[in-house]
Each structure stands twice: as C-alpha cells, then as structure tokens.
Design a protein around this motif. Structure first.
Motif, PDB file in Angstrom:
ATOM      1  N   HIS A 258       8.944   3.188  -7.748  1.00 43.02           N
ATOM      2  CA  HIS A 258       7.706   2.579  -6.978  1.00 43.02           C
ATOM      3  C   HIS A 258       8.264   2.027  -5.669  1.00 43.02           C
ATOM      4  O   HIS A 258       7.744   1.146  -5.115  1.00 43.02           O
ATOM      5  CB  HIS A 258       6.913   1.575  -7.845  1.00 43.02           C
ATOM      6  CG  HIS A 258       7.857   0.246  -8.345  1.00 43.02           C
ATOM      7  ND1 HIS A 258       8.758   0.442  -9.286  1.00 43.02           N
ATOM      8  CD2 HIS A 258       7.979  -0.878  -7.907  1.00 43.02           C
ATOM      9  CE1 HIS A 258       9.269  -0.706  -9.523  1.00 43.02           C
ATOM     10  NE2 HIS A 258       8.821  -1.397  -8.547  1.00 43.02           N
ATOM     11  N   VAL A 262       9.314   5.773  -3.240  1.00 46.83           N
ATOM     12  CA  VAL A 262       8.507   5.838  -2.306  1.00 46.83           C
ATOM     13  C   VAL A 262       8.752   5.790  -0.842  1.00 46.83           C
ATOM     14  O   VAL A 262       8.155   6.396  -0.174  1.00 46.83           O
ATOM     15  CB  VAL A 262       7.466   4.658  -2.718  1.00 46.83           C
ATOM     16  CG1 VAL A 262       6.451   4.181  -1.602  1.00 46.83           C
ATOM     17  CG2 VAL A 262       6.858   4.720  -4.065  1.00 46.83           C
ATOM     18  N   ARG A 266       7.827   8.572   1.775  1.00 48.73           N
ATOM     19  CA  ARG A 266       7.225   8.165   3.328  1.00 48.73           C
ATOM     20  C   ARG A 266       7.982   8.353   4.550  1.00 48.73           C
ATOM     21  O   ARG A 266       7.725   8.036   5.376  1.00 48.73           O
ATOM     22  CB  ARG A 266       6.649   6.675   3.173  1.00 48.73           C
ATOM     23  CG  ARG A 266       5.574   6.685   2.169  1.00 48.73           C
ATOM     24  CD  ARG A 266       5.167   5.248   1.747  1.00 48.73           C
ATOM     25  NE  ARG A 266       4.636   4.720   3.210  1.00 48.73           N
ATOM     26  CZ  ARG A 266       4.733   3.442   3.268  1.00 48.73           C
ATOM     27  NH1 ARG A 266       5.110   2.390   2.285  1.00 48.73           N
ATOM     28  NH2 ARG A 266       4.243   2.819   4.564  1.00 48.73           N
TER      29      ARG A 266
ATOM     30  N   ALA B 156       2.092   1.688  -1.974  1.00 44.46           N
ATOM     31  CA  ALA B 156       2.211   2.766  -2.971  1.00 44.46           C
ATOM     32  C   ALA B 156       1.106   2.377  -4.129  1.00 44.46           C
ATOM     33  O   ALA B 156       1.721   1.179  -4.578  1.00 44.46           O
ATOM     34  CB  ALA B 156       3.499   2.958  -3.457  1.00 44.46           C
ATOM     35  N   PHE B 164       2.125   8.112  -7.877  1.00 44.11           N
ATOM     36  CA  PHE B 164       1.956   7.239  -6.832  1.00 44.11           C
ATOM     37  C   PHE B 164       1.142   7.830  -5.591  1.00 44.11           C
ATOM     38  O   PHE B 164       1.207   9.052  -5.106  1.00 44.11           O
ATOM     39  CB  PHE B 164       3.095   6.409  -6.204  1.00 44.11           C
ATOM     40  CG  PHE B 164       3.700   5.602  -7.037  1.00 44.11           C
ATOM     41  CD1 PHE B 164       3.573   4.181  -7.201  1.00 44.11           C
ATOM     42  CD2 PHE B 164       4.877   6.069  -8.088  1.00 44.11           C
ATOM     43  CE1 PHE B 164       4.086   3.348  -8.133  1.00 44.11           C
ATOM     44  CE2 PHE B 164       5.560   5.294  -9.073  1.00 44.11           C
ATOM     45  CZ  PHE B 164       5.008   4.040  -8.995  1.00 44.11           C
ATOM     46  N   TYR B 166       0.016   6.742  -1.624  1.00 41.33           N
ATOM     47  CA  TYR B 166       0.259   6.119  -0.575  1.00 41.33           C
ATOM     48  C   TYR B 166      -1.117   5.668   0.126  1.00 41.33           C
ATOM     49  O   TYR B 166      -1.603   6.752   0.892  1.00 41.33           O
ATOM     50  CB  TYR B 166       1.477   6.473   0.254  1.00 41.33           C
ATOM     51  CG  TYR B 166       2.399   7.272  -0.624  1.00 41.33           C
ATOM     52  CD1 TYR B 166       3.183   6.215  -1.255  1.00 41.33           C
ATOM     53  CD2 TYR B 166       2.884   8.476  -0.658  1.00 41.33           C
ATOM     54  CE1 TYR B 166       3.874   6.854  -2.306  1.00 41.33           C
ATOM     55  CE2 TYR B 166       3.491   9.253  -1.630  1.00 41.33           C
ATOM     56  CZ  TYR B 166       4.173   8.172  -2.270  1.00 41.33           C
ATOM     57  OH  TYR B 166       4.979   8.596  -3.123  1.00 41.33           O
TER      58      TYR B 166
END
Lengths: 321, 334
Positions: A258, A262, A266, B156, B164, B166
């Motif tokens: 997480h 992540v 991104r 997230a 997950f 976003y």
C-alpha cells in the motif's frame, strides 16, 4: 461532591465495558466452527507504530488464516524492550506451543528468548537478531544486499555517471547503516557522485525539508536514493513543488503493497526495493516445526525490485551480483 | 544588560522591550545564515519560501499553544490531535469522497472537541493541565491509529479483493497544497499567517484575550474580579484543539496522505517556538507577535542546519544550545 460519587463508579463501569470489548476483539480466535486449534502461537511484535511492522503482522495473519489447526495471539511491545521481555515471559509461562518474536533490541531480549527456548518452546526470531544461538530459527532479509542492489540499479539506469542525493534513515540504527553501506558498495568506483546526504530519520516531512535544501543548492540532481519509500515520496513532493520532478529518478526501499508499490504504479518512484517482512515464511516455518520437520537455523529472505515495467506482474526477484 | 545609559532613556527601554529581544534572537539566527550561506543559497527567495512552508504547521500549533501558555497552562496533545485530524481529513476526502465544505469543518470540530475535553478536565475537575493534556495526547494518538487501522491513509484505496485502486486527490488537497502569487508563497503559510492574525486580534483586542492574560497572571485575583475563569480556559483549550486540527489538515495536504504517526513530538517544537519568542511559561506575559518571531527563528535555524547538511548529532546539540541562548538572552529583561 454528589456528581463525583456518581461519576467515579460510572467511569469505572464504562472503562470495564470498553476493556472487555477491546480484549474480545484483540484475542478473537479465527472463526473456527470446526475442531479447536491444536497449537497456540504467540507473536511478540516490537512496535506496531511502523507501517512495515503492521504489514508483518498482517502477513502472519493472512498466512495463518488457512490453517485452522493454529491459533495466533498478538502482542505489541510499543517500542519498549522491557515490555517485550515480559511478553515473552508471559508466553513461556502460559505454555504456548511456539513463539514468533521480532525483537526490538538484541541484548535485553537474548536472555528471555533463551529461557523460553531451554524450556522447550520453539522460538522463531524475525527480522532483527538476538545474541548467541539459543533460538530455533532466524528469518530476516539482508539490508546490505538490498542497498547494493539499489546501487547497481542506479549505476545501470544512469549509465555510469550522475549526481545523487542520499536521504538516510536513522543513522544510529542498523538498517540505516546497512542500506547506506550497501549502496556505497554498489556504486563504488563509478562516476556516480553523492552530492548531498542527510539523515531524515525515516520521516517523510524531514525528507521533504532536506530535499528542498538539496534542490536549492544543486541545479542538477539525477537520482534520489532514500532509505525508505516515505522518504523518497517526500523528496518527490519537494521536487514537484520546485517543478523538477521530471528530471530526477526517485528510489526507495521497503516496497509495501500500500506504499512503495503504489508509488511505483503511480509513476512517483522509479524503483522500490522490497524489504520482505517474513511474516508468511514465519508461519510456514512454524507449521514445519510443530509437525516435527527439521528447519534450517537461518533463513535469508530474498527480495524483489518493483519498477513501473514489472510492478503489475508482481516485481522481479533480485539476483545476487 | 546595562548599557551605561540612564534607565529611563529611550534606547534602554527599547533594548528591554520583549519584542526587541525576540527580534534580536531572530536577527542572530539570520546572521548565522548569512555567514553559512551554502554557496549563496541562503540569499535566494525560494529558500525563505520553503522555510516558511516547513514552519507553517508548527507555527499553527504554536498559535494555539500561545493562548494556552498565557493562561499558565500547557497543551501536550497538539501533536496527537494533528495526527488525528490528518487521518480523519484524509479518510473523509481521499477515501470517502466527502466534499471539502463537509470534511474541513468536521475535522476542525473533532480537534475542538479534543481541546474542549482537555479544557473541561482542567477547568471543571481541576486536573493539572500537564496531566489532562498528557492523557489527551495518548488518547488522541490511539484514536488516530484505531481510525486508520495503523496505516497511512492515501489515495490508494484497498478493494475487497486486496488490490488497490488509485483515486485522484480531490481539489481541496491540490489547492491547499499549492503555492500562490507566481509560486512565491505556499497556501499553508497563508493559513498560518491567518491563524496568527486571528490569535493576535483575540489576545490584543478582545475581552477574552484580556481574560486569558488575567488568568495567567493570577487566577484567584481574576476570579475575584469577575472573570469567568472556567469558560475562558475552556475556550483557550478548545481553540488550541481547533488550531491543531487545522495544522493536521495542512500536514495531510502537504504529504498527500494521513499518517497516524504524524505530529509525534511536534508539541515540543511548538512549546520551543512559544518560549523562544519570549512568552513566559508562567503565564500572563507574552503575545502572538513574539510567537511569530519564535516560529521564524526556529524555522531559519532548521533551514540553515539543513542547507549546510550538518550531521544529526551536531544539529541536536546546536539546537539545544541556541534555545538556551535565546531564553537566557531574554531573561535579562524586567
């Protein structure tokens, strides 16, 4: 006076009620309508204030879910060695079948762990070591190796030369020292130059402040190596505020699902190196020990690197080089 | 400090005024920065802009702390309330998708409720401020961890199957986290200055301000002369909680997430800012102007140490020495 006489017992009752609810929640065994669990495992976690350690407990929990024959109890030492010591003593006197401990420090916890081990309770030591050999199995990852892999990665990515900012974890802690030493070893003798280094103490706001200073001083920075992912994220935010995030690669360590993963997905981090928690491996090893199989005394966890290219596929395992 | 001038002379009075002393401490720190300027980096505007951004969250906490310290109290819970508010704000706006007009007041209310609870324990049950707010500090931190499940709340969002998703950060995050006037000043700095202005007006112009000073000077005398002591204290702690929550929102928008550990130890920085400014820990003396000064002094100190990449050990020792130096310097005044 009158209000006080009513208030006190009321407060006491409320406290008791809250306490019993809280305890019920903490020690709730995995819903087992079938046979009662055969074995009890006590977990002593040194500090649940860190996301990485929350993840470790999470990994233990999800690995244990598929095994109704074990019941797992969790205790958090809140970053206090002496509290952790008494937790291990409590587990030993309660006669649990196995202890999984992620110790805060080696010296104060060696004795209670050894005592439980001598009493015949198998002990799995996770992540941080204790002194001597009186435990059943040590499971952990190698920070120097991970730091070195990050160094090699930077070398390949930058093509042999470039300017680097290193944002260090608490340099009085071994993970900080090892991640630093490994990285230096990885880029040794190359044209990569560390132009700015600062101790951000694993904290994102500190990393951001230090990165702002680095950005003001150096017109060219090619890569930021932070000892954890929040540090790299903080550095990214500083660079973004200065409009320079496109010119810099950000590399972090930990690779939590997480967090680091992540950030990679991104496009914030160019790479995050996994520092595995070993939670799943601890449960697997515990099951082997409890069913009488032999286990190695030491298990070194391998780790993965997550980059935008491979993160969806679950990362790529690091090769030793 | 005896300058050999008659005590009534203007110069002497100027030297003795608290504002002058506070300014002198700030000037000293800036002078250090001019000497150790890190190849001229200290003279560029963005260094100062970044310093102001970094100190804003601490400054907002210090605003509330000033109100409380003037009543001769203390609020140790500001850092934890900051963490709680950062988590709540991220939860509401990043994950639950609440609009800003709902999320912001809810967080501020939660912070004010924490402050009012501490204030109530202090004013109604006569628990010492140190102890009541210590309890709130621990409780609010626990609440922040419980609400967040011990994890950072970010864009997230974990789905039922463990993967997950976003989400784009909502507008309020981008606006509060951005800079204005051609990128020359951070929005959080403006929020800090607005908080400072409100507290300044409150302390210097409003009746409540005079009451807080009176309570800090001599609580019994204030009570006898008709000051509503309990109500005023309750308001001071309530405002301190509200400002801590505002700081929490500013923290969350800068980090783009709500960290349940955010703000740990920040109460000490906030107290240091108030004290370096020159507000007395004994209460009854001080003001917002001083706190603004103190915030700048601490901010510049951290910036200078960071620009020169001074090692952590040296940093801590220097900070300790400078705090003592600044306070000793101010002690000379009458």
């Amino acid at each position: 006076m009158k209000t006080k006489t009513i208030l006190l017992p009321a407060a006491g009752l409320a406290f008791l009620a809250a306490f019993s609810v809280a305890c019920g929640k903490d020690h709730g065994s995995p819903a087992s309508s079938a046979a009662p669990p055969k074995w009890t495992i006590g977990v002593s976690q040194c500090n649940l204030g860190e996301p990485w350690r929350v993840q470790m407990n999470q990994d233990i929990r999800s690995a244990a879910e598929g095994h109704p024959e074990i019941k797992v109890i969790y205790k958090d030492s809140q970053n206090d060695s002496l509290r952790q010591r008494s937790q291990i003593e409590e587990y030993a006197s309660a006669g649990v079948d196995l202890i999984i401990v992620s110790p805060k420090e080696a010296a104060p916890l060696t004795a209670p762990i050894a005592a439980a081990y001598r009493q015949g309770i198998p002990v799995i030591v996770l992540d941080r070591r204790v002194l001597g050999t009186e435990y059943t199995c040590f499971i952990g990852a190698d920070n120097v190796r991970i730091g070195k892999a990050a160094g090699h990665w930077a070398l390949r990515k930058l093509g042999g030369s470039g300017k680097i900012v290193e944002l260090e974890g608490l340099m009085t802690s071994t993970p900080g020292q090892d991640r630093h030493a490994g990285f230096r070893e990885g880029i040794e003798g190359s044209g990569l130059e560390i132009v700015f280094e600062a101790d951000m103490k694993w904290l994102e706001p500190d990393a951001r402040r230090e990165m702002e200073s680095a950005l003001s001083r150096f017109p060219r920075i090619d890569l930021v190596y932070a000892h954890n992912d929040p540090g790299a994220h903080g550095a990214f935010l500083a660079a973004q505020a200065a409009g320079r995030e496109k010119d810099i690669l950000f590399v972090g360590i930990d690779g939590l699902p997480h967090e680091g993963q992540v950030y990679v997905k991104r496009g914030i981090l160019a790479a995050s190196f996994e520092y595995p928690t070993g939670g799943r491996e601890a449960v697997e090893t515990a099951l082997k020990i409890l069913s009488g199989e032999a286990v190695p005394r030491e298990i070194t966890l391998s780790s993965r690197v997550y980059t935008p290219e491979n993160v969806e596929a679950g990362g790529e395992w690091l090769r030793d080089n | 400090m005896n300058l050999g001038i008659s005590p009534k002379s203007r110069v002497s009075r100027l030297f003795r005024s608290p504002s002058f002393r506070a300014l002198a401490a700030l000037a000293l720190v800036i002078a250090i920065g001019c000497v150790f300027n890190a190849e001229g980096t200290f003279f560029r505007w963005h260094t100062h802009r970044d310093m102001l951004r970094h100190i804003s969250v601490f400054g907002i906490l210090a605003c509330g702390m000033t109100l409380v310290i003037i009543t001769s109290g203390i609020d140790l819970a500001v850092g934890s309330v900051l963490g709680l508010s950062a988590v709540l704000f991220s939860l509401f706006s990043l994950q639950l998708g609440w609009p800003a007009w709902l999320a912001v007041p809810t967080c501020l209310t939660a912070g004010a409720a924490c402050g009012l609870t501490s204030g109530g324990l202090i004013a109604r049950f006569k628990i010492q401020p140190f102890i009541a707010t210590l309890a709130m500090m621990v409780f609010a931190r626990g609440l922040a961890k419980w609400v967040s499940g011990g994890r950072k709340i970010s864009t997230a969002v974990q789905l039922a199957d463990g993967s997950f998703e976003y989400r784009e950060a909502p507008g309020v995050f981008r606006i509060l986290g951005s800079k204005l006037f051609g990128g020359n000043i951070a929005v959080v700095t403006l929020i800090f200055l607005a908080c400072a202005l409100v507290c300044y007006v409150l302390l210097a112009r409003l009746r409540l301000g005079r009451q807080l000073f009176a309570i800090g000077g001599n609580e019994e005398a204030a009570r006898l002369s008709g000051v509503p002591v309990s109500a005023a204290k309750l308001l001071a702690y309530g405002l301190c909680g509200l400002l801590s929550a505002a700081a929490g929102i500013c923290h969350a928008v800068q980090e783009q997430q709500g960290d349940p550990e955010a703000g740990a130890g920040y109460e000490l920085t906030a107290i240091a800012i108030v004290v370096i400014g020159g507000t007395s820990m004994l209460g009854g003396k001080g003001g917002m102007g001083l706190t603004l000064n103190g915030a700048m002094a601490i901010g510049y100190l951290e910036k200078i140490l960071s620009l020169n990449a001074v090692g952590e050990a040296t940093r801590l020792m220097l900070t300790g020495l400078i705090i003592v130096g600044a306070v000793l310097f101010q002690k000379h005044r009458k």
